[in-house]
Write an enzyme that holds these catalytic residues in place. Sequence first.
Site, PDB file in Angstrom:
ATOM      1  N   ARG A 105       0.828  -1.218   0.000  1.00 50.61           N
ATOM      2  CA  ARG A 105       0.000   0.000   0.000  1.00 50.61           C
ATOM      3  C   ARG A 105       0.861   1.267   0.000  1.00 50.61           C
ATOM      4  O   ARG A 105       0.517   2.249  -0.658  1.00 50.61           O
ATOM      5  CB  ARG A 105      -0.925  -0.012   1.220  1.00 50.61           C
ATOM      6  CG  ARG A 105      -1.884   1.160   1.237  1.00 50.61           C
ATOM      7  CD  ARG A 105      -3.016   0.915   2.217  1.00 50.61           C
ATOM      8  NE  ARG A 105      -4.023   1.956   2.139  1.00 50.61           N
ATOM      9  CZ  ARG A 105      -4.333   2.766   3.157  1.00 50.61           C
ATOM     10  NH1 ARG A 105      -3.694   2.649   4.318  1.00 50.61           N
ATOM     11  NH2 ARG A 105      -5.263   3.674   3.007  1.00 50.61           N
ATOM     12  N   ASP A 107       2.613   6.071  -2.739  1.00 50.36           N
ATOM     13  CA  ASP A 107       3.725   6.856  -3.266  1.00 50.36           C
ATOM     14  C   ASP A 107       3.463   7.199  -4.734  1.00 50.36           C
ATOM     15  O   ASP A 107       3.473   8.357  -5.138  1.00 50.36           O
ATOM     16  CB  ASP A 107       5.041   6.071  -3.126  1.00 50.36           C
ATOM     17  CG  ASP A 107       6.231   6.903  -3.596  1.00 50.36           C
ATOM     18  OD1 ASP A 107       6.156   8.146  -3.493  1.00 50.36           O
ATOM     19  OD2 ASP A 107       7.233   6.314  -4.060  1.00 50.36           O
ATOM     20  N   ASP A 160       8.245   8.491  -6.234  1.00 54.97           N
ATOM     21  CA  ASP A 160       9.437   9.279  -5.908  1.00 54.97           C
ATOM     22  C   ASP A 160       9.740   9.284  -4.408  1.00 54.97           C
ATOM     23  O   ASP A 160      10.457  10.159  -3.914  1.00 54.97           O
ATOM     24  CB  ASP A 160       9.247  10.726  -6.387  1.00 54.97           C
ATOM     25  CG  ASP A 160       8.030  11.382  -5.743  1.00 54.97           C
ATOM     26  OD1 ASP A 160       7.325  10.707  -4.943  1.00 54.97           O
ATOM     27  OD2 ASP A 160       7.773  12.567  -6.025  1.00 54.97           O
ATOM     28  N   ASN A 200      -3.921   8.708   4.552  1.00 53.36           N
ATOM     29  CA  ASN A 200      -2.716   8.108   5.140  1.00 53.36           C
ATOM     30  C   ASN A 200      -2.672   8.133   6.658  1.00 53.36           C
ATOM     31  O   ASN A 200      -2.111   7.230   7.289  1.00 53.36           O
ATOM     32  CB  ASN A 200      -1.471   8.832   4.616  1.00 53.36           C
ATOM     33  CG  ASN A 200      -1.280   8.655   3.113  1.00 53.36           C
ATOM     34  OD1 ASN A 200      -1.805   7.694   2.538  1.00 53.36           O
ATOM     35  ND2 ASN A 200      -0.548   9.552   2.490  1.00 53.36           N
ATOM     36  N   PRO A 210      -7.700   7.645  -4.211  1.00 61.02           N
ATOM     37  CA  PRO A 210      -9.133   7.343  -4.175  1.00 61.02           C
ATOM     38  C   PRO A 210      -9.610   7.159  -2.737  1.00 61.02           C
ATOM     39  O   PRO A 210      -8.816   6.869  -1.845  1.00 61.02           O
ATOM     40  CB  PRO A 210      -9.225   6.021  -4.949  1.00 61.02           C
ATOM     41  CG  PRO A 210      -7.869   5.418  -4.856  1.00 61.02           C
ATOM     42  CD  PRO A 210      -6.889   6.545  -4.744  1.00 61.02           C
ATOM     43  N   HIS A 252      -6.425  -5.801  -2.514  1.00 61.45           N
ATOM     44  CA  HIS A 252      -7.251  -5.957  -1.314  1.00 61.45           C
ATOM     45  C   HIS A 252      -7.562  -7.421  -1.011  1.00 61.45           C
ATOM     46  O   HIS A 252      -8.440  -7.706  -0.208  1.00 61.45           O
ATOM     47  CB  HIS A 252      -8.535  -5.114  -1.433  1.00 61.45           C
ATOM     48  CG  HIS A 252      -8.290  -3.632  -1.348  1.00 61.45           C
ATOM     49  ND1 HIS A 252      -9.271  -2.694  -1.490  1.00 61.45           N
ATOM     50  CD2 HIS A 252      -7.147  -2.923  -1.123  1.00 61.45           C
ATOM     51  CE1 HIS A 252      -8.761  -1.471  -1.361  1.00 61.45           C
ATOM     52  NE2 HIS A 252      -7.472  -1.585  -1.149  1.00 61.45           N
ATOM     53  N   THR A 253      -6.846  -8.318  -1.606  1.00 62.04           N
ATOM     54  CA  THR A 253      -6.857  -9.725  -1.188  1.00 62.04           C
ATOM     55  C   THR A 253      -6.001  -9.901   0.071  1.00 62.04           C
ATOM     56  O   THR A 253      -6.010 -10.965   0.695  1.00 62.04           O
ATOM     57  CB  THR A 253      -6.334 -10.646  -2.310  1.00 62.04           C
ATOM     58  OG1 THR A 253      -6.344 -11.992  -1.862  1.00 62.04           O
ATOM     59  CG2 THR A 253      -4.892 -10.314  -2.712  1.00 62.04           C
ATOM     60  N   ASP A 301     -10.014  -9.195   2.726  1.00 59.57           N
ATOM     61  CA  ASP A 301     -10.480 -10.478   2.180  1.00 59.57           C
ATOM     62  C   ASP A 301     -10.681 -11.401   3.379  1.00 59.57           C
ATOM     63  O   ASP A 301      -9.719 -11.919   3.933  1.00 59.57           O
ATOM     64  CB  ASP A 301      -9.433 -11.052   1.216  1.00 59.57           C
ATOM     65  CG  ASP A 301      -9.722 -12.505   0.834  1.00 59.57           C
ATOM     66  OD1 ASP A 301     -10.797 -13.035   1.189  1.00 59.57           O
ATOM     67  OD2 ASP A 301      -8.847 -13.117   0.177  1.00 59.57           O
TER      68      ASP A 301
HETATM   69  C1  HEM Z   1      -9.199   1.437  -6.080  1.00 60.22           C
HETATM   70  C2  HEM Z   1      -9.112   2.353  -5.153  1.00 60.22           C
HETATM   71  C3  HEM Z   1      -8.635   2.076  -3.763  1.00 60.22           C
HETATM   72  C4  HEM Z   1      -9.224   2.533  -2.621  1.00 60.22           C
HETATM   73  C5  HEM Z   1     -10.454   3.424  -2.527  1.00 60.22           C
HETATM   74  C6  HEM Z   1      -8.472   1.996  -1.513  1.00 60.22           C
HETATM   75  C7  HEM Z   1      -8.754   2.258  -0.184  1.00 60.22           C
HETATM   76  C8  HEM Z   1      -8.194   1.579   0.872  1.00 60.22           C
HETATM   77  C9  HEM Z   1      -8.602   1.723   2.254  1.00 60.22           C
HETATM   78  C10 HEM Z   1      -9.681   2.675   2.750  1.00 60.22           C
HETATM   79  C11 HEM Z   1      -7.859   0.873   2.990  1.00 60.22           C
HETATM   80  C12 HEM Z   1      -7.931   0.652   4.486  1.00 60.22           C
HETATM   81  C13 HEM Z   1      -7.146   1.719   5.230  1.00 60.22           C
HETATM   82  C14 HEM Z   1      -7.518   1.809   6.694  1.00 60.22           C
HETATM   83  O1  HEM Z   1      -8.670   1.546   7.035  1.00 60.22           O
HETATM   84  O2  HEM Z   1      -6.642   2.175   7.504  1.00 60.22           O
HETATM   85  C15 HEM Z   1      -6.976   0.184   2.086  1.00 60.22           C
HETATM   86  C16 HEM Z   1      -6.069  -0.773   2.460  1.00 60.22           C
HETATM   87  C17 HEM Z   1      -5.175  -1.353   1.580  1.00 60.22           C
HETATM   88  N1  HEM Z   1      -4.998  -1.026   0.245  1.00 60.22           N
HETATM   89 FE1  HEM Z   1      -6.244   0.060  -0.867  1.00 60.22          FE
HETATM   90  N2  HEM Z   1      -7.458   1.228  -1.982  1.00 60.22           N
HETATM   91  C18 HEM Z   1      -7.503   1.257  -3.353  1.00 60.22           C
HETATM   92  C19 HEM Z   1      -6.604   0.656  -4.220  1.00 60.22           C
HETATM   93  C20 HEM Z   1      -5.477  -0.014  -3.812  1.00 60.22           C
HETATM   94  C21 HEM Z   1      -4.388  -0.387  -4.672  1.00 60.22           C
HETATM   95  C22 HEM Z   1      -4.297  -0.044  -6.166  1.00 60.22           C
HETATM   96  C23 HEM Z   1      -3.476  -1.035  -3.903  1.00 60.22           C
HETATM   97  C24 HEM Z   1      -2.140  -1.621  -4.279  1.00 60.22           C
HETATM   98  C25 HEM Z   1      -1.807  -1.990  -5.498  1.00 60.22           C
HETATM   99  C26 HEM Z   1      -4.024  -1.096  -2.564  1.00 60.22           C
HETATM  100  C27 HEM Z   1      -3.451  -1.747  -1.501  1.00 60.22           C
HETATM  101  C28 HEM Z   1      -3.994  -1.800  -0.227  1.00 60.22           C
HETATM  102  C29 HEM Z   1      -3.514  -2.696   0.797  1.00 60.22           C
HETATM  103  C30 HEM Z   1      -2.450  -3.760   0.629  1.00 60.22           C
HETATM  104  C31 HEM Z   1      -4.257  -2.394   1.961  1.00 60.22           C
HETATM  105  C32 HEM Z   1      -4.096  -3.028   3.343  1.00 60.22           C
HETATM  106  C33 HEM Z   1      -3.025  -2.242   4.084  1.00 60.22           C
HETATM  107  C34 HEM Z   1      -2.695  -2.791   5.458  1.00 60.22           C
HETATM  108  O3  HEM Z   1      -3.258  -3.792   5.900  1.00 60.22           O
HETATM  109  O4  HEM Z   1      -1.825  -2.169   6.096  1.00 60.22           O
HETATM  110  N3  HEM Z   1      -5.208  -0.439  -2.545  1.00 60.22           N
HETATM  111  N4  HEM Z   1      -7.193   0.636   0.803  1.00 60.22           N
END
Ligand code: HEM
Length: 316
Positions: free
Chosen positions: A60, A65, A72, A92, A161, A191-192, A236
């Site tokens: 993430r 980044d 960067d 963040n 986003p 998000h898997t 997931d």
């Molecule tokens: C499509 C739009 C996306 C949205 C709206 C989004 C939003 C979010 C949100 C709200 C969280 C939880 C954060 C929290 O509650 O503290 C999250 C977690 C995460 N996102 Fe996304 N995300 C998106 C796309 C992506 C992409 C493109 C990636 C990587 C290629 C990604 C990787 C992750 C990962 C791995 C987590 C878990 C982080 C952790 O457990 O520390 N996300 N995301």
Amino acid sequence: MAFAKGLLLVALVSLLAHSTNAQLFPNFYGARCPNLQSIVRSVMSQTVAQDPSMGASILRLFFHDCFVNGCDASVLLDDTATFQGEKNAGPNAGSLRGFQVIDAIKSRVDAACGGVVSCADILALAARDGVNLLGGPSWTVLLGRRDSRTASFSAANSNLPSPSSSFNTLVSIFASKGLSIRDLTALSGAHTVGQARCTNFRSHIYNDPNVNPSFSGARRNMCPQSGGDGNLAPLDFQSPNRFDNGYFQNIMNRAGLLHSDQELFNNTSADIFVRVYSRNSAVFATDFVSAILKMGNISPLTGTNGEIRVNCRKTN
Ligand code: HEM
Ligand SMILES: *[C@@H]1O[C@H](CO)[C@@H](O)[C@H](O)[C@H]1NC(C)=O
Ligand SMILES: *[C@@H]1O[C@H](CO)[C@@H](O)[C@H](O)[C@H]1NC(C)=O
């Protein structure tokens, strides 16, 4: 002869197709840091063995980044007197983690290679290893990014986003980074792995129509209407530490955790990709790799732009 000419043409066309980021290439550090990849891999394997959730967190970091003024390492900078950095921006704050892992890799790499490798490239490599160590695909990381001398609080707020984004908003944010609906869908498969806080999925499980009742029931139990904002749930629920295609099966069952996840299977042009990825993890892996390579190519600083930071948290 005609065959040879044909091959030459194919080679030229593919060279041109990739010429936008011809500056980045796998062997950028070459003899200057021959053990770079094995050092990153070794710190990441120790880290993920101790705490698998860190694989997701580092992935993430890379996404956050790249989407904010390019890959960067701007996300790694602490706030200073002259700029407000990205760490405390809405998407963040209280959420990004793993900075100390990047610091640990950087000091091991610098001890071996004397300060030639950028924080931006270390993050790109660490994200790849995080995915692979959790059972996901691997890929060849293109290198040669340099580190920014500034960071942008406002760009972090506007370019990333939100979990409440509509499908059309997600599509346009990704399009603004040169990423297609197919890339959006494959990358969302990140998000898997990992977790989200109640504050980010509450409205989805209480208010959205397209949610499986047994799923929302279980989530409501740990994410009340008020309070418990920081309570964590797996993105997931089947396998939060396994980089597989379970995410796509979940959203087909209306068990996506975030509104933005469920928007990808809600009668739109993304449905077709969700169906394919849910059935075929090899296609998901191929598309994820192709999309994350594109993401890693977003506006890198190269040549004499930017710098190679000594400390990933501060400009030199
Ligand atoms: C499509 C739009 C996306 C949205 C709206 C989004 C939003 C979010 C949100 C709200 C969280 C939880 C954060 C929290 O509650 O503290 C999250 C977690 C995460 N996102 Fe996304 N995300 C998106 C796309 C992506 C992409 C493109 C990636 C990587 C290629 C990604 C990787 C992750 C990962 C791995 C987590 C878990 C982080 C952790 O457990 O520390 N996300 N995301
Ligand atoms: C899915 O589509 C319906 C109907 O257009 C809409 O009300 C809903 O907000 C969309 N998203 C989710 C996650 O339910
Ligand atoms: C998609 O549209 C069809 C036909 O209008 C409807 O029956 C179905 O419930 C919708 N699916 C989703 C996920 O909103």
